[in-house]
Every structure is written in C-alpha cells, then in structure tokens.
Design an enzyme around this catalytic site. Structure first.
Site, PDB file in Angstrom:
ATOM      1  CB  ALA A   1       0.446   8.598   2.470  1.00  0.00           C
ATOM      2  CB  ALA A   2       1.648   9.360   7.365  1.00  0.00           C
TER       3      ALA A   2
ATOM      4  CB  ALA B   1      -1.794   3.541   0.831  1.00  0.00           C
TER       5      ALA B   1
ATOM      6  CD  GLU C   1       9.769  14.295   1.385  1.00  0.00           C
ATOM      7  OE1 GLU C   1       8.997  13.773   2.201  1.00  0.00           O
ATOM      8  OE2 GLU C   1      10.700  13.672   0.822  1.00  0.00           O
TER       9      GLU C   1
ATOM     10  CE1 TYR D   1     -27.003 -15.123  -7.712  1.00  0.00           C
ATOM     11  CE2 TYR D   1     -29.341 -14.767  -7.241  1.00  0.00           C
ATOM     12  CZ  TYR D   1     -28.341 -15.298  -8.044  1.00  0.00           C
ATOM     13  OH  TYR D   1     -28.668 -16.004  -9.167  1.00  0.00           O
TER      14      TYR D   1
ATOM     15  CD1 TRP E   1     -26.238 -21.436  -1.734  1.00  0.00           C
ATOM     16  CD2 TRP E   1     -25.649 -20.627   0.262  1.00  0.00           C
ATOM     17  NE1 TRP E   1     -27.207 -21.819  -0.847  1.00  0.00           N
ATOM     18  CE2 TRP E   1     -26.872 -21.340   0.395  1.00  0.00           C
ATOM     19  CE3 TRP E   1     -25.101 -20.023   1.398  1.00  0.00           C
ATOM     20  CZ2 TRP E   1     -27.531 -21.461   1.622  1.00  0.00           C
ATOM     21  CZ3 TRP E   1     -25.766 -20.156   2.607  1.00  0.00           C
ATOM     22  CH2 TRP E   1     -26.966 -20.864   2.716  1.00  0.00           C
TER      23      TRP E   1
ATOM     24  CB  CYS F   1      -0.520   2.622  -4.662  1.00  0.00           C
ATOM     25  SG  CYS F   1      -0.411   2.985  -2.905  1.00  0.00           S
TER      26      CYS F   1
ATOM     27  CB  SER G   1       0.959  15.215  -1.685  1.00  0.00           C
ATOM     28  OG  SER G   1      -0.392  14.890  -1.841  1.00  0.00           O
TER      29      SER G   1
HETATM   30  C1  LIG Z   1       5.332   0.561  -5.880  1.00  0.00           C
HETATM   31  C2  LIG Z   1       4.455   0.654  -4.673  1.00  0.00           C
HETATM   32  C3  LIG Z   1       3.137   0.228  -4.745  1.00  0.00           C
HETATM   33  C4  LIG Z   1       2.319   0.299  -3.627  1.00  0.00           C
HETATM   34  N1  LIG Z   1       1.027  -0.140  -3.746  1.00  0.00           N
HETATM   35  C5  LIG Z   1       0.210  -0.082  -2.670  1.00  0.00           C
HETATM   36  C6  LIG Z   1      -1.139  -0.494  -2.764  1.00  0.00           C
HETATM   37  O1  LIG Z   1      -1.605  -0.896  -3.836  1.00  0.00           O
HETATM   38  N2  LIG Z   1      -1.909  -0.414  -1.648  1.00  0.00           N
HETATM   39  C7  LIG Z   1      -1.439   0.045  -0.453  1.00  0.00           C
HETATM   40  O2  LIG Z   1      -2.176   0.100   0.523  1.00  0.00           O
HETATM   41  N3  LIG Z   1      -0.151   0.474  -0.346  1.00  0.00           N
HETATM   42  C8  LIG Z   1       0.670   0.415  -1.413  1.00  0.00           C
HETATM   43  N4  LIG Z   1       1.970   0.857  -1.306  1.00  0.00           N
HETATM   44  C9  LIG Z   1       2.452   1.330   0.009  1.00  0.00           C
HETATM   45  C10 LIG Z   1       2.106   2.787   0.215  1.00  0.00           C
HETATM   46  O3  LIG Z   1       2.625   3.529  -0.847  1.00  0.00           O
HETATM   47  C11 LIG Z   1       2.693   3.231   1.540  1.00  0.00           C
HETATM   48  O4  LIG Z   1       2.073   2.493   2.568  1.00  0.00           O
HETATM   49  C12 LIG Z   1       2.494   4.721   1.801  1.00  0.00           C
HETATM   50  O5  LIG Z   1       3.123   5.485   0.811  1.00  0.00           O
HETATM   51  C13 LIG Z   1       3.066   5.083   3.161  1.00  0.00           C
HETATM   52  O6  LIG Z   1       3.002   6.462   3.335  1.00  0.00           O
HETATM   53  P1  LIG Z   1       3.952   7.193   4.389  1.00  0.00           P
HETATM   54  O7  LIG Z   1       3.595   8.625   4.351  1.00  0.00           O
HETATM   55  O8  LIG Z   1       3.926   6.484   5.677  1.00  0.00           O
HETATM   56  O9  LIG Z   1       5.427   6.951   3.848  1.00  0.00           O
HETATM   57  P2  LIG Z   1       6.128   7.363   2.485  1.00  0.00           P
HETATM   58  O10 LIG Z   1       5.165   7.363   1.376  1.00  0.00           O
HETATM   59  O11 LIG Z   1       7.319   6.463   2.379  1.00  0.00           O
HETATM   60  O12 LIG Z   1       6.603   8.851   2.752  1.00  0.00           O
HETATM   61  C14 LIG Z   1       7.594   9.152   3.691  1.00  0.00           C
HETATM   62  C15 LIG Z   1       8.246  10.454   3.293  1.00  0.00           C
HETATM   63  O13 LIG Z   1       9.175  10.825   4.294  1.00  0.00           O
HETATM   64  C16 LIG Z   1      10.336  11.348   3.679  1.00  0.00           C
HETATM   65  N5  LIG Z   1      11.454  11.192   4.624  1.00  0.00           N
HETATM   66  C17 LIG Z   1      11.990  10.050   5.089  1.00  0.00           C
HETATM   67  N6  LIG Z   1      12.981  10.305   5.958  1.00  0.00           N
HETATM   68  C18 LIG Z   1      13.072  11.652   6.036  1.00  0.00           C
HETATM   69  C19 LIG Z   1      13.919  12.530   6.768  1.00  0.00           C
HETATM   70  N7  LIG Z   1      14.838  12.060   7.601  1.00  0.00           N
HETATM   71  N8  LIG Z   1      13.755  13.869   6.614  1.00  0.00           N
HETATM   72  C20 LIG Z   1      12.805  14.366   5.768  1.00  0.00           C
HETATM   73  N9  LIG Z   1      11.990  13.568   5.045  1.00  0.00           N
HETATM   74  C21 LIG Z   1      12.107  12.231   5.194  1.00  0.00           C
HETATM   75  C22 LIG Z   1      10.483  10.488   2.433  1.00  0.00           C
HETATM   76  O14 LIG Z   1      11.289  11.128   1.466  1.00  0.00           O
HETATM   77  C23 LIG Z   1       9.037  10.339   1.994  1.00  0.00           C
HETATM   78  O15 LIG Z   1       8.626  11.354   1.112  1.00  0.00           O
HETATM   79  C24 LIG Z   1       2.817   0.811  -2.411  1.00  0.00           C
HETATM   80  C25 LIG Z   1       4.142   1.255  -2.334  1.00  0.00           C
HETATM   81  C26 LIG Z   1       4.955   1.182  -3.448  1.00  0.00           C
HETATM   82  C27 LIG Z   1       6.371   1.647  -3.358  1.00  0.00           C
END
Ligand SMILES: Cc1cc2nc3c(=O)[nH]c(=O)nc-3n(C[C@H](O)[C@H](O)[C@H](O)COP(=O)(O)OP(=O)(O)OC[C@H]3O[C@@H](n4cnc5c(N)ncnc54)[C@H](O)[C@@H]3O)c2cc1C
Length: 478
Positions: A42-43, A331, A64, A456, A464, A74, A70
């Site tokens: 995501a980020a 997320a 990665e 409403y 309310w 969730c 990508s």
């Molecule tokens: C089952 C589940 C349900 C969720 N439901 C929700 C929801 O309903 N609403 C909500 O807001 N959030 C939800 N989340 C949380 C949301 O998915 C995360 O907040 C979001 O994915 C964070 O994104 P990110 O990019 O920070 O991290 P991540 O998605 O964890 O991505 C990080 C990436 O970095 C890679 N990485 C890590 N270390 C290294 C390294 N040393 N070298 C190279 N690559 C590396 C990992 O492999 C990964 O692909 C859920 C999470 C899960 C697991």
C-alpha cells in the site's frame, strides 16, 4: 556473493548534460532523482506510482521481498470465506503494469537487509541468493508490519498459521483443502481474528476463539462489547478470553492447544494476536523509533535522517486528539502516507494532520466502529474523560427492519472536547462513524457536535441520529 550494481554509481543523483564544445561551467544541470522504495504494497506502491506521475523522469526503484505487490490484505478474510475464489483476485495492480506502463523498476524477490545512510545505499539479498546493493538519493521505508507469533513450543509448526501477506492467505486456503479442515482455533480476538472467525464459520468449520486477556474488547464499553460477544456466540463460536495458550502439541488427529486450565483441539490454528512494525533495518541504520518500535517520522513523513522517509504500518503518526505520537497500523494511512512522501520529494510540500484511529469491521451481521480515544487512552493522555453508552434504533420509529444500535461517546470534562466514539449495530455503523471522526479532526466540543446538521429519513435512522442522542446525553454529564 557477487555484488550487483544496478547502475553506475557515477551517475547517481545528478547527471551533468554536457553540450558539445561548451565549457563545463556553462553546462545545463539536470537533476534526475533516484528514489528507492523498500516494500511494494500500500504505502510503497502508492509512493512509487505518484512519484513517477509527479516527475516522469525520476528513477523509481521498488525492492519487494515477496513476489506479490499492490494487493488488498484487507480483503483476505472475505476471499478465504469463499471456497472457489482465487487469492490473486485481491491484486489491485499487477507488477507488469508498474514495470511496463508506469516505468517503475520494480524488483520482486529482493529483501533489503541493511541501509547505509552515510553511503546512501541499501543492501540485501535476492531470492536467487545474489547479494545486491542499490544507491538512492531519497529512500522510503515502507516495510509494513508482521504478525506477532509467540516464541512458545509448537507455534512454529505446520498448521499454525498467521494472516498478513497474500502468501499467508494462499497457505490458509491450501491447508483447509489439503487437510479437510473442519475445526479451527483462532488465538486472538482483534478485528482480523473476528473477520477470520466469520469467514471460517461461513465455510462450515467449527471455530473457537481464545486469548490471554480476560476482557473481550478492552477499548469498548461493557454493554457494547456484550452485543458483539452475543453475536459471535449466537453463530456457534465458543469464546475463551482469559486463557493463555502455553504450547501447541502435534497429536494424531491434528493439534492440541494447552493452557494451564484448558485444552482445545484443532486441525488448524490461526495466530492473530496483533502485529509489530517492521522497523529492524531502520533501527540498525540508526534511525529514531517511536511508539511500539515504529519508525519515528514528522508530519512530512521524514525520519530522523534527511534523505529517508517512512510511511505505512512501519511508521508512527501524530494522533489528532492527543497531538502525541501513536502507532495505528491501518490502510488509508499507508496509502495517504505514500502519496505524501511522493509529493514531498517532488517539491509539493505536504504535511499530514495525523490519525484519529478510525476503524470499522464486520463480524457476522454486526458492524463495529470506533474513532478517537477510548476511556483508558483518554485518561492516559491527561484528559478527564466522561462517557455515555446509549441504545438507539437504526431506523425511524415504526419503520420496518429497524434494529438496535449501541453508541459509546467520550468527552473531556475539562475542555468539553469530543474525544472518541465507539459504535455497534446491524446497519449504519460503517459510514456513521465518519461523522465523529471528522469532528475529531475539527477539534469540536461535544456541544458543537450535538448541534451538527445530520441527515434524516426514516429508512436511515431516527430524526435524532444516534450520534446526536449520545452527544445530548453526554452533555448532561459534562
Ligand atoms: C487480514 C487483514 C485485514 C485487514 N483489514 C483492514 C481493514 O479492513 N481496514 C484497514 O484500514 N486496514 C486493514 N488491514 C491493515 C492494512 O492491510 C495495512 O494497514 C496495510 O496493508 C499497510 O500497508 P503497508 O504498505 O504499510 O504495509 P504492508 O501491506 O505490510 O506492505 C509492506 C511490504 O513490505 C515488504 N517488506 C517488508 N520488509 C521488507 C524488506 N526488508 N525488503 C523488501 N521488502 C520488504 C513486505 O513483503 C510487504 O509487501 C488489514 C490487514 C490484514 C492482514
């Protein structure tokens, strides 16, 4: 191991374009920034895409460690709920699109092991066992979070699984099919545990939930959390809060979870007791850490190093209610953080307000939402919290299909400020929680919020709105 330099270190960062027969002093200088991102979800991918959009001539490299980028983590519980779905349905944009259409140098199977901030190089190992080094001008650490798995006997064996990555999701799906799983124990009672509980029940599996702490949802008023517990038990799930699993044994029929006062049998165990930020490489590189060991960032997402940013689950954030640092891995914050980093490195100064901790989840037919602080968090932050918990109808009086909704609202007796809201109901929670979330960003008092002009019509709520009823009740206590 051979060192793979991806491009000549000599042309890093600034490329001097020399026109023929022109003195070097008159040369036109063109800055080609080399932006490296660690983590491709995501980020990381939000940042890489936006950086390339903002400045198409920028060199953007994403490293990665897995083969997946990508995707919607969730969506995994909902995907697992359906026996015939493919996990890859959750991929939002495929690697080839980033590479071929967006011109991003996306390298999957590249695990970064170290950052050298002085040399501005990241180092790591690829899945083919080759070592690599990649230089950067600006770096984003977007490594996310990992599930916490206790170092206890039996937690690292076949059939004991966590859910964080797409690959984790695939493993759970495969294990269910390969072992004809009919009985599961989930350790943990947070939102991922509860979503998985619903998913597995919908596939006719017997599910039991267990966790060490005795209180089911500690951030919620007892009356409201009792509504959630009742819903789960009504769907045939046994719940065991207050039991610490000390070990998991392999037995003939599957697995046995052992607590000091309880034993549970299962074919599959899901460990969902929370996540921890992946900040180890940042810490080793000497970057400052914040709450829960997340990477400390300012409002522009810059770390304690002027060339290194961090965003998403691995980074901390400011809380809009307390103004203090917090760590809430969700997320929207990850996606928004990625965008903000891209904007900041391409000259559009962006400073983020912070997070209110707004979250919502579904468990069976109930929606559960929260925003802001719970009572304990409010007290710990130095507020003088007062709370009310009310029950209201989800639709107007006598309108068919109405059900009961529970709302807990918390305000500060000293300042009158609204501090937080928690909500449970069969309908109308998921979007209704956004009204108090906005009020928290606007730093409204409970009185100001009670005067909001909320919509409403009979099918959507009483005249309310439950939010206003809660605010009116809370004002009487403030
Ligand atoms: C089952 C589940 C349900 C969720 N439901 C929700 C929801 O309903 N609403 C909500 O807001 N959030 C939800 N989340 C949380 C949301 O998915 C995360 O907040 C979001 O994915 C964070 O994104 P990110 O990019 O920070 O991290 P991540 O998605 O964890 O991505 C990080 C990436 O970095 C890679 N990485 C890590 N270390 C290294 C390294 N040393 N070298 C190279 N690559 C590396 C990992 O492999 C990964 O692909 C859920 C999470 C899960 C697991």
């Amino acid at each position: 191991m051979p060192l793979l330099f991806t491009r000549s270190p000599l042309i890093l960062g600034t490329e001097i374009l020399l026109k023929p027969n022109i003195e070097p002093s008159a040369a036109k200088e063109k800055v080609i920034m080399n932006f490296v991102v660690i983590g491709g979800d995501a980020a990381g991918m939000s940042a890489a895409s936006r950086a390339k959009r903002n400045q198409p001539d920028m060199e953007v490299t994403v490293l990665e460690q897995t083969d997946d980028v990508s995707y919607s983590a969730c969506g995994m519980p909902y995907n697992i709920a359906e026996a015939n779905r493919d996990m890859d349905d959750l991929v939002v944009r495929h690697a080839r699109v980033f590479r071929e259409k967006q011109g991003i140098d996306l390298r999957t199977g590249h695990c970064v092991e170290a950052i050298d901030p002085a040399a501005k190089i990241v180092k790591g190992r690829a899945s083919n066992d080759d070592d690599f080094q990649v230089p950067y001008d600006k770096l984003l650490i977007a490594t996310g979070a990992s599930p916490i798995v206790p170092h206890l006997p039996g937690f690292y064996q076949e059939g004991v699984l966590g859910l964080k990555t797409l690959e984790d999701g695939r493993k759970i799906r495969e294990f269910i099919v390969d072992h004809h799983v009919k009985k599961v124990v989930i350790i943990g009672m947070g939102y991922i545990a509860l979503e998985m509980c619903e998913a597995l029940r919908s596939r006719d599996m017997e599910v039991e939930l267990i966790k060490p702490r005795p209180v089911f949802l500690p951030w919620m008023n007892d009356t409201l959390s009792a509504m959630v517990k009742e819903e789960i038990e009504h769907h045939g799930v046994n719940m065991y809060p207050g039991h610490d699993v000390e070990s998991i044994e392999k037995v003939d029929e599957g697995l046995k979870l052992l607590c000091s006062d309880l034993e549970l049998d299962a074919q599959m165990v899901i460990v969902a007791i929370g996540v921890t930020p992946n900040s180890q490489i940042a810490e080793k590189a000497g970057l400052e850490l914040g709450p829960h060991g997340a990477i400390a960032v300012d409002k522009t997402l810059l770390t304690s190093n002027r060339d290194i940013y961090s965003a998403g689950d691995c980074a901390d954030a400011y809380h809009v209610v307390t103004g203090k640092k917090t760590w809430i891995p969700l997320a929207l914050r990850a996606n928004r953080g990625g965008w903000a980093v891209a904007d900041n490195i391409t000259g559009k100064a962006v400073s983020l307000q912070g997070v209110a901790g707004t979250a919502v989840f579904k468990v069976f037919d109930l929606q559960v939402g929260r925003t802001g602080l719970d009572v304990k968090e409010a007290r710990d932050a130095g507020f003088d919290p007062v709370e009310v918990a009310i029950r209201s109808r989800t639709r107007a009086h006598a309108h068919p299909g109405s059900s009961t909704m529970g709302v807990q609202m918390i305000g500060d007796k000293k300042s009158g400020l609204l501090l937080g809201v928690q909500m449970v109901g069969r309908e109308g929670v998921a979007h209704r929680i956004n009204a108090p979330a906005l009020a928290l960003h606007a730093k409204m008092t409970v009185e100001m919020f009670s005067q909001s002009d909320l919509a409403y019509a009979p099918p959507f709520g009483p005249v309310w709105d439950p939010m206003l009823t809660a605010a009116n009740q809370l004002m009487k206590k403030m």
